[in-house]
Write an enzyme that holds these catalytic residues in place. Structure first.
Site, PDB file in Angstrom:
ATOM      1  N   ARG A  36      18.390 -12.219   5.503  1.00 54.42           N
ATOM      2  CA  ARG A  36      19.419 -11.972   6.518  1.00 54.42           C
ATOM      3  C   ARG A  36      20.347 -13.183   6.681  1.00 54.42           C
ATOM      4  O   ARG A  36      21.515 -13.015   7.038  1.00 54.42           O
ATOM      5  CB  ARG A  36      18.767 -11.637   7.858  1.00 54.42           C
ATOM      6  CG  ARG A  36      18.169 -10.263   7.828  1.00 54.42           C
ATOM      7  CD  ARG A  36      17.745  -9.810   9.188  1.00 54.42           C
ATOM      8  NE  ARG A  36      17.566  -8.373   9.170  1.00 54.42           N
ATOM      9  CZ  ARG A  36      16.727  -7.704   9.946  1.00 54.42           C
ATOM     10  NH1 ARG A  36      15.988  -8.351  10.821  1.00 54.42           N
ATOM     11  NH2 ARG A  36      16.631  -6.404   9.869  1.00 54.42           N
ATOM     12  N   LYS A 197       8.088   9.522  12.135  1.00 56.78           N
ATOM     13  CA  LYS A 197       8.443  10.182  13.393  1.00 56.78           C
ATOM     14  C   LYS A 197       9.521  11.255  13.283  1.00 56.78           C
ATOM     15  O   LYS A 197      10.696  10.963  13.117  1.00 56.78           O
ATOM     16  CB  LYS A 197       8.912   9.122  14.385  1.00 56.78           C
ATOM     17  CG  LYS A 197       7.774   8.371  15.010  1.00 56.78           C
ATOM     18  CD  LYS A 197       8.199   7.800  16.360  1.00 56.78           C
ATOM     19  CE  LYS A 197       7.306   6.649  16.760  1.00 56.78           C
ATOM     20  NZ  LYS A 197       7.703   5.374  16.182  1.00 56.78           N
ATOM     21  N   GLY A 350      15.143  -0.928   6.944  1.00 58.95           N
ATOM     22  CA  GLY A 350      13.765  -0.699   7.374  1.00 58.95           C
ATOM     23  C   GLY A 350      12.823  -0.508   6.200  1.00 58.95           C
ATOM     24  O   GLY A 350      12.977  -1.139   5.151  1.00 58.95           O
ATOM     25  N   GLY A 373      18.046   1.034  12.157  1.00 57.71           N
ATOM     26  CA  GLY A 373      18.572   1.920  13.202  1.00 57.71           C
ATOM     27  C   GLY A 373      20.058   2.182  13.042  1.00 57.71           C
ATOM     28  O   GLY A 373      20.525   3.318  13.184  1.00 57.71           O
TER      29      GLY A 373
HETATM   30  P1  AMP Z   1       9.443   5.455  10.019  1.00 55.06           P
HETATM   31  O1  AMP Z   1       9.471   4.235  10.881  1.00 55.06           O
HETATM   32  O2  AMP Z   1       9.558   6.733  10.790  1.00 55.06           O
HETATM   33  O3  AMP Z   1      10.395   5.369   8.851  1.00 55.06           O
HETATM   34  O4  AMP Z   1       7.986   5.507   9.400  1.00 55.06           O
HETATM   35  C1  AMP Z   1       7.536   4.591   8.448  1.00 55.06           C
HETATM   36  C2  AMP Z   1       6.038   4.679   8.388  1.00 55.06           C
HETATM   37  O5  AMP Z   1       5.661   6.016   8.059  1.00 55.06           O
HETATM   38  C3  AMP Z   1       5.399   3.796   7.345  1.00 55.06           C
HETATM   39  O6  AMP Z   1       4.686   2.774   7.985  1.00 55.06           O
HETATM   40  C4  AMP Z   1       4.471   4.740   6.589  1.00 55.06           C
HETATM   41  O7  AMP Z   1       3.182   4.202   6.394  1.00 55.06           O
HETATM   42  C5  AMP Z   1       4.380   5.929   7.527  1.00 55.06           C
HETATM   43  N1  AMP Z   1       3.991   7.136   6.813  1.00 55.06           N
HETATM   44  C6  AMP Z   1       4.592   7.671   5.739  1.00 55.06           C
HETATM   45  N2  AMP Z   1       3.900   8.739   5.297  1.00 55.06           N
HETATM   46  C7  AMP Z   1       2.853   8.887   6.119  1.00 55.06           C
HETATM   47  C8  AMP Z   1       1.757   9.808   6.192  1.00 55.06           C
HETATM   48  N3  AMP Z   1       1.650  10.779   5.283  1.00 55.06           N
HETATM   49  N4  AMP Z   1       0.881   9.670   7.200  1.00 55.06           N
HETATM   50  C9  AMP Z   1       1.016   8.683   8.098  1.00 55.06           C
HETATM   51  N5  AMP Z   1       1.993   7.773   8.075  1.00 55.06           N
HETATM   52  C10 AMP Z   1       2.909   7.873   7.109  1.00 55.06           C
END
Ligand code: AMP
Length: 393
Positions: A36, A197, A350, A373
């Site tokens: 960064r 999420k 991210g 974000g």
């Molecule tokens: P996000 O912040 O919504 O982009 O989520 C990222 C996170 O989703 C990462 O830490 C991944 O480990 C998690 N993730 C991806 N696939 C899965 C899964 N099948 N089950 C649980 N966590 C997951």
């Protein structure tokens, strides 16, 4: 872009207050990744070469509105000094007499870095008096903190209203790359969403259905969709309150003639923390006692084929629990497919950006965003408040 950039303003001999995103990981006082800081060098060098008296401000971590030297920006000032090969002065407070005195004593071409803005709760509250104190330090305001451009904070929004202003090169690059690509995509245009999420990303799914030709959904997000289609998903992560929304979006995709690609098989495990049994399913169904951890082999083939056909691809969110080697294959395969295609490829910040870099494909991607974000908001077609507030050319 219609917003003023640093090329549109006169900075010579002016005190320029530059908001950057130096929110770097620091362990025991040592910076573990200074990307960064490196990304910000073109803007900083341009301002100094053009005779600015430069005052740099940033946040680091979440000190929750209190002074906590664990989150001091001092190590970033030292690192910046090494890159610039010049002294970077440091004020122990981002507002107050000392910072004001130091800002007034700056000569053209000199740099002062302020301590962490988030040592004050007023920063995130966009407090008026706090904005005024920041504005007192300078004649001109420049924002180049893309990572916080979706936030209406004092240093990203309020202070811009009090001084002549512009954006720096990093924000300009991010906007040009992401907004132009999404508004004028070469087709087929493929969107890829993953991560955990659904509730966070549901609005993005909806807006992407208005833009893309195909939407790939992987990661934990996919199970809520599969559940909505009446597949058994075992113990996989499902956001039950989002099932209705997922159903609606599946119908919407059909109405809009967008190909919605969901996993047709999975890598599943008997336990998240301590997976002792891991196997690939033969269809979208996940047996009870197991949870989906990654997309399966057949799914990888289908997703790769869709990416290969695309002329534009945007991606946010991993396909599985990629932090664990056993479940990294889906995310790795998507990263590789993006690296191999000649299409324009944009990776949101991210986890997906981290994954692409970790797997060694960083240089093969058209644009990897520095903001998680903020890039998601742009994927969604939203205007970023910190950009909106900047004067037009
Ligand atoms: P996000 O912040 O919504 O982009 O989520 C990222 C996170 O989703 C990462 O830490 C991944 O480990 C998690 N993730 C991806 N696939 C899965 C899964 N099948 N089950 C649980 N966590 C997951």
């Amino acid at each position: 872009m219609d917003k003023k950039t640093i090329k549109d303003i006169d900075v010579y001999n002016k005190r320029v207050l530059l908001r950057v995103d130096f929110n770097v990981p620091v362990k025991d006082g040592v910076i573990t990744d200074d990307n960064r800081i490196k990304e910000e060098l073109p803007t900083i060098k341009y301002l100094l070469d053009n005779g600015a008296k430069l005052i740099i401000m940033s946040h680091l971590g979440r000190p929750e509105g209190e002074v906590n030297l664990k989150y001091s920006l001092k190590p970033t000032a030292v690192r910046l000094g090494e890159y610039l090969q010049k002294e970077v002065k440091f004020a122990d407070d981002c507002i107050g007499k000392e910072a004001l005195k130091m800002s007034k004593e700056l000569n053209s071409g000199e740099v002062l870095m302020l301590e962490n803005l988030r040592f004050y709760a007023q920063e995130e509250e966009n407090d008026k008096a706090f904005c005024e104190k920041l504005a007192k330090l300078a004649d001109v305001y420049v924002n180049d903190a893309f990572g916080t451009a979706h936030r209406k904070h004092a240093s990203t929004y309020g202070v811009a209203k009090l001084l002549p202003n512009a954006v720096g090169f990093l924000i300009e690059k991010e906007l040009n790359m992401i907004v132009d690509t999404i508004n004028n995509p070469k087709r087929p245009f493929v969107g890829i969403l993953g991560g955990a999420k659904v509730s966070d990303k549901i609005t993005i799914v909806e807006s992407l259905l208005n833009k893309v030709d195909s939407l790939i959904v992987g990661g934990a997000m996919a199970y809520t969709f599969l559940y909505a289609m009446n597949f058994n998903v075992g113990d996989s992560k499902v956001e039950k309150e989002m099932v209705g929304e997922a159903q609606r979006l599946i119908n919407l995709a059909q109405e809009k003639n967008v190909q919605l690609l969901l996993p047709v098989d999975h890598v599943v495990a008997n336990n998240f923390e301590n997976p002792t049994i891991v196997k690939n399913t033969v269809n979208p169904t996940i047996p009870n006692g197991f949870m989906g951890m990654d997309i399966g082999k057949q799914t990888i083939k289908i997703f790769k084929k869709a990416i290969k056909k695309a002329k534009t691809v945007i991606w946010n969110g991993p396909m599985g629990v990629f932090e664990n080697k056993t479940f990294e294959n889906g995310t790795k395969a998507v990263a590789k497919a993006l690296a191999k295609t000649k299409a324009t490829t944009i990776v949101g910040g991210g986890d997906s950006a981290a994954a692409v870099i970790k797997f060694g494909y960083g240089k093969k991607i058209t644009h990897i965003s520095t903001g998680g974000g903020a890039s998601l908001k742009l994927f969604e077609g939203k205007v970023l408040p910190a950009v909106d507030v900047i004067e037009n050319k």
